[in-house]
Design a protein around this motif. Sequence first.
Motif, PDB file in Angstrom:
ATOM      1  N   ILE A   1      13.316   4.338  21.263  1.00 43.19           N
ATOM      2  CA  ILE A   1      13.261   5.780  21.019  1.00 43.19           C
ATOM      3  C   ILE A   1      11.863   6.337  21.268  1.00 43.19           C
ATOM      4  N   PHE A   2      10.878   5.443  21.523  1.00 45.77           N
ATOM      5  CA  PHE A   2       9.551   5.930  21.902  1.00 45.77           C
ATOM      6  C   PHE A   2       9.624   6.599  23.273  1.00 45.77           C
ATOM      7  N   ASN A   3       8.886   7.666  23.439  1.00 46.77           N
ATOM      8  CA  ASN A   3       8.687   8.251  24.757  1.00 46.77           C
ATOM      9  C   ASN A   3       7.535   7.530  25.463  1.00 46.77           C
ATOM     10  N   THR A   4       7.560   7.525  26.783  1.00 47.75           N
ATOM     11  CA  THR A   4       6.439   6.978  27.533  1.00 47.75           C
ATOM     12  C   THR A   4       5.167   7.734  27.163  1.00 47.75           C
ATOM     13  N   VAL A   5       4.083   7.003  26.985  1.00 49.56           N
ATOM     14  CA  VAL A   5       2.821   7.610  26.549  1.00 49.56           C
ATOM     15  C   VAL A   5       2.034   8.070  27.777  1.00 49.56           C
ATOM     16  N   PRO A   6       1.829   9.379  27.967  1.00 54.44           N
ATOM     17  CA  PRO A   6       1.051   9.838  29.125  1.00 54.44           C
ATOM     18  C   PRO A   6      -0.430   9.536  28.952  1.00 54.44           C
ATOM     19  N   SER A   7      -1.144   9.492  30.064  1.00 59.02           N
ATOM     20  CA  SER A   7      -2.572   9.152  30.013  1.00 59.02           C
ATOM     21  C   SER A   7      -3.351  10.143  29.153  1.00 59.02           C
ATOM     22  N   THR A   8      -2.880  11.389  29.089  1.00 58.22           N
ATOM     23  CA  THR A   8      -3.585  12.393  28.285  1.00 58.22           C
ATOM     24  C   THR A   8      -3.498  12.105  26.791  1.00 58.22           C
ATOM     25  N   ASP A   9      -2.565  11.239  26.375  1.00 59.73           N
ATOM     26  CA  ASP A   9      -2.428  10.890  24.958  1.00 59.73           C
ATOM     27  C   ASP A   9      -3.099   9.564  24.615  1.00 59.73           C
ATOM     28  N   ILE A  10      -3.843   9.006  25.579  1.00 61.09           N
ATOM     29  CA  ILE A  10      -4.529   7.730  25.359  1.00 61.09           C
ATOM     30  C   ILE A  10      -6.029   7.953  25.445  1.00 61.09           C
ATOM     31  N   GLN A  11      -6.713   7.670  24.361  1.00 58.63           N
ATOM     32  CA  GLN A  11      -8.173   7.793  24.310  1.00 58.63           C
ATOM     33  C   GLN A  11      -8.780   6.410  24.092  1.00 58.63           C
ATOM     34  N   GLU A  12     -10.081   6.339  24.131  1.00 55.73           N
ATOM     35  CA  GLU A  12     -10.731   5.053  23.880  1.00 55.73           C
ATOM     36  C   GLU A  12     -10.632   4.654  22.418  1.00 55.73           C
ATOM     37  N   ASP A  13     -10.424   5.632  21.534  1.00 56.89           N
ATOM     38  CA  ASP A  13     -10.369   5.339  20.103  1.00 56.89           C
ATOM     39  C   ASP A  13      -9.131   5.925  19.438  1.00 56.89           C
ATOM     40  N   GLY A  14      -8.073   6.113  20.193  1.00 54.14           N
ATOM     41  CA  GLY A  14      -6.864   6.649  19.581  1.00 54.14           C
ATOM     42  C   GLY A  14      -5.705   6.744  20.549  1.00 54.14           C
ATOM     43  N   VAL A  15      -4.481   6.770  19.986  1.00 53.56           N
ATOM     44  CA  VAL A  15      -3.259   6.884  20.771  1.00 53.56           C
ATOM     45  C   VAL A  15      -2.298   7.824  20.038  1.00 53.56           C
ATOM     46  N   ARG A  16      -1.758   8.788  20.765  1.00 53.19           N
ATOM     47  CA  ARG A  16      -0.732   9.681  20.213  1.00 53.19           C
ATOM     48  C   ARG A  16       0.628   9.173  20.672  1.00 53.19           C
ATOM     49  N   LEU A  17       1.525   8.913  19.706  1.00 49.16           N
ATOM     50  CA  LEU A  17       2.863   8.414  19.985  1.00 49.16           C
ATOM     51  C   LEU A  17       3.887   9.503  19.695  1.00 49.16           C
ATOM     52  N   THR A  18       4.907   9.592  20.531  1.00 44.92           N
ATOM     53  CA  THR A  18       6.011  10.514  20.294  1.00 44.92           C
ATOM     54  C   THR A  18       7.327   9.763  20.467  1.00 44.92           C
TER      55      THR A  18
ATOM     56  N   ALA B   1      -8.367  11.791  35.070  1.00 51.03           N
ATOM     57  CA  ALA B   1      -7.741  10.918  36.064  1.00 51.03           C
ATOM     58  C   ALA B   1      -6.856  11.744  36.990  1.00 51.03           C
ATOM     59  N   GLY B   2      -6.919  11.432  38.278  1.00 55.26           N
ATOM     60  CA  GLY B   2      -6.068  12.086  39.255  1.00 55.26           C
ATOM     61  C   GLY B   2      -6.528  13.461  39.703  1.00 55.26           C
ATOM     62  N   ALA B   3      -7.583  13.998  39.087  1.00 50.98           N
ATOM     63  CA  ALA B   3      -8.045  15.344  39.428  1.00 50.98           C
ATOM     64  C   ALA B   3      -8.805  15.334  40.758  1.00 50.98           C
ATOM     65  N   THR B   4      -8.862  16.493  41.415  1.00 49.49           N
ATOM     66  CA  THR B   4      -9.689  16.689  42.602  1.00 49.49           C
ATOM     67  C   THR B   4     -10.591  17.887  42.333  1.00 49.49           C
ATOM     68  N   LEU B   5     -11.905  17.644  42.386  1.00 45.75           N
ATOM     69  CA  LEU B   5     -12.873  18.681  42.041  1.00 45.75           C
ATOM     70  C   LEU B   5     -13.874  18.874  43.179  1.00 45.75           C
ATOM     71  N   ASP B   6     -14.241  20.140  43.434  1.00 48.23           N
ATOM     72  CA  ASP B   6     -15.352  20.420  44.323  1.00 48.23           C
ATOM     73  C   ASP B   6     -16.652  20.048  43.630  1.00 48.23           C
ATOM     74  N   PHE B   7     -17.687  19.759  44.440  1.00 47.06           N
ATOM     75  CA  PHE B   7     -18.958  19.301  43.886  1.00 47.06           C
ATOM     76  C   PHE B   7     -20.064  19.959  44.706  1.00 47.06           C
ATOM     77  N   HIS B   8     -20.639  21.039  44.160  1.00 50.00           N
ATOM     78  CA  HIS B   8     -21.738  21.725  44.860  1.00 50.00           C
ATOM     79  C   HIS B   8     -22.357  22.756  43.933  1.00 50.00           C
ATOM     80  N   GLY B   9     -23.541  23.226  44.307  1.00 49.48           N
ATOM     81  CA  GLY B   9     -24.159  24.341  43.628  1.00 49.48           C
ATOM     82  C   GLY B   9     -23.749  25.645  44.291  1.00 49.48           C
ATOM     83  N   SER B  10     -24.357  26.747  43.858  1.00 44.69           N
ATOM     84  CA  SER B  10     -24.036  28.053  44.434  1.00 44.69           C
ATOM     85  C   SER B  10     -25.307  28.886  44.539  1.00 44.69           C
ATOM     86  N   SER B  11     -25.423  29.590  45.658  1.00 45.89           N
ATOM     87  CA  SER B  11     -26.539  30.502  45.839  1.00 45.89           C
ATOM     88  C   SER B  11     -26.220  31.832  45.159  1.00 45.89           C
ATOM     89  N   GLU B  12     -27.195  32.733  45.181  1.00 43.26           N
ATOM     90  CA  GLU B  12     -26.972  34.041  44.573  1.00 43.26           C
ATOM     91  C   GLU B  12     -25.875  34.805  45.292  1.00 43.26           C
TER      92      GLU B  12
END
Length: 562
Positions: free
Chosen positions: A148-165, A284-295
Amino acid sequence: MNSNNKILIAAGIITLGLAVSSCKKDQDWSTDASHNRAFSVKDDISVDQADTSAEIIFKTRTTGTYTIELATDTLYDDIEEGTAAGSQTLKTDFTSNKEIHATVDNLVGNTRYFLRIRCTAEGKAPSHWVYFEDSKGYRSFKTKSEQIFNTVPSTDIQEDGVRLTWDATKQVSAISVYKSNERKDSVQLSAEQIAAGEYTFSKTFTESGEAIKASTTYKFFIWLNTSKRGEMSVQTAAAMPAGDYKYQLPAATTIIDKALLDGYAATAAADGKTNYSVTIGIPAGATLDFHGSSETGDATNITIPDGMSVTFFGMPGGDAPTLKFQKNIDIAGTHSYIAFENVKVVNDGAGYFVNQGKACGVGEFSVKDCEISGFGTSFFRFQGSDAKNIDKVTLTNSIFHDMCSGYSFFHIDANKGAGGGVKNIAMDKCTLYNIATGGKMFIYSRDTDMESISVKNTTFYNCIGNGNYWVDFDKNGKGCTGTYEFVNCLFTKTPDEATNKNVRGATNPAFDGCKKTNDFFKVFTGVDELDYAASDLFTDAANGDFKMKKDLSCGDPRWFKE
């Protein structure tokens, strides 16, 4: 003809079906009513059990109302109907001489049930109970384990805790936690937690008092009293690298820019800190731009604030996040370290990963567990006359590919009398392919000594073309003054078929345990030559698959034949 019935049961007695009538003849002699019983069912009851249901199959002998009773405690004749522990009963009417299939729902998984059936008919005493007995003589059956446990998504897993549903429609009472078969906690769930169908273990287990550890596998069991209703193994997230400040970027973040870093710097300044460390956790899995910005809003190099040491850390629980470099990173100023860990970094217009012209002083620049690709000009370049110093560049367990058509992988052509450079380079368990095929060297340090170069357990494929040197300190007698070694490295296929340029400098590297395929044409003294080409060694090098088809424990271990 079978009669099929679907029956939902709960505690107590549920009466279903039609009223059954029968005729009774008057007789002119007396009878013993105790022998006027309904016929029992046949004694070959069978059960097809699932996790929370069971199909009861039996044959009737006569028309009547049949009572099916299940209980979690032993049933026998002296036990009054409905009084045994966990007793559940159902009644339904069937015609005679039929095979009955009755499905019982709302059972508890992984639980042993006892079963009996009897018949009553109008004007007759109930039949004797007939008890279920399996082929081995056991008078009970056991439902299968349920989940009856649901699969635990990565967003519910921390280095010091786990959320179970779990399925909140199911009855539960407790959750227990084990690590390496040793119980660490057992929690009696509150009515609110049961209704919500969720519970979070965080920081410390209440029963053992042990802190929840990063990168550790725990097994969770959910119970209804003594019946297990589900189990789930979860590995906690890897610990974020140390830092005075730790930030986890929200999932909706789309860019790492100067404004973000300046905000972290402002927090440190408010705390009175001028030299401090920041760890940035990237989803995890995100895609981010990486740059500064001028005025004007144009993309610019992203500058690490002076005094900040920073780790760009890809959070576990999915694919490594991707950083798209529109411009390169500017490491001007003073930093104890600058690190990239568990990320993919791709060129999106930068040309360089680092192209440093301004003065800087960095203790260590490191790349760990990363994939870096596409930087067309150079991976790491110092240029210009300002003094630039890095004590150590460390590359570990990472892949670098398809880059450096203009300059060298490490291209230190700066200073021009100002002093400085990269003092030490250390690489271990890396793969480099399609590097400087039309560019320059693997390492170039223009007329500047280095203290050490140590490259271990690394695979090279299709690197260093144009007849260039592998390592070049230029022509004026500079070199590596300390450790200068390639250990257990694998050199395969060069873009050039022949060259007399191998290494240049006041000193030569030592090669220990290294091998090369017969299509690698640099000449390194002390490297064993294999009698086959790279195409005979790797599974699909053209597409970045360097899994080895031969037992050759050399180079990057990730590609060893299993």
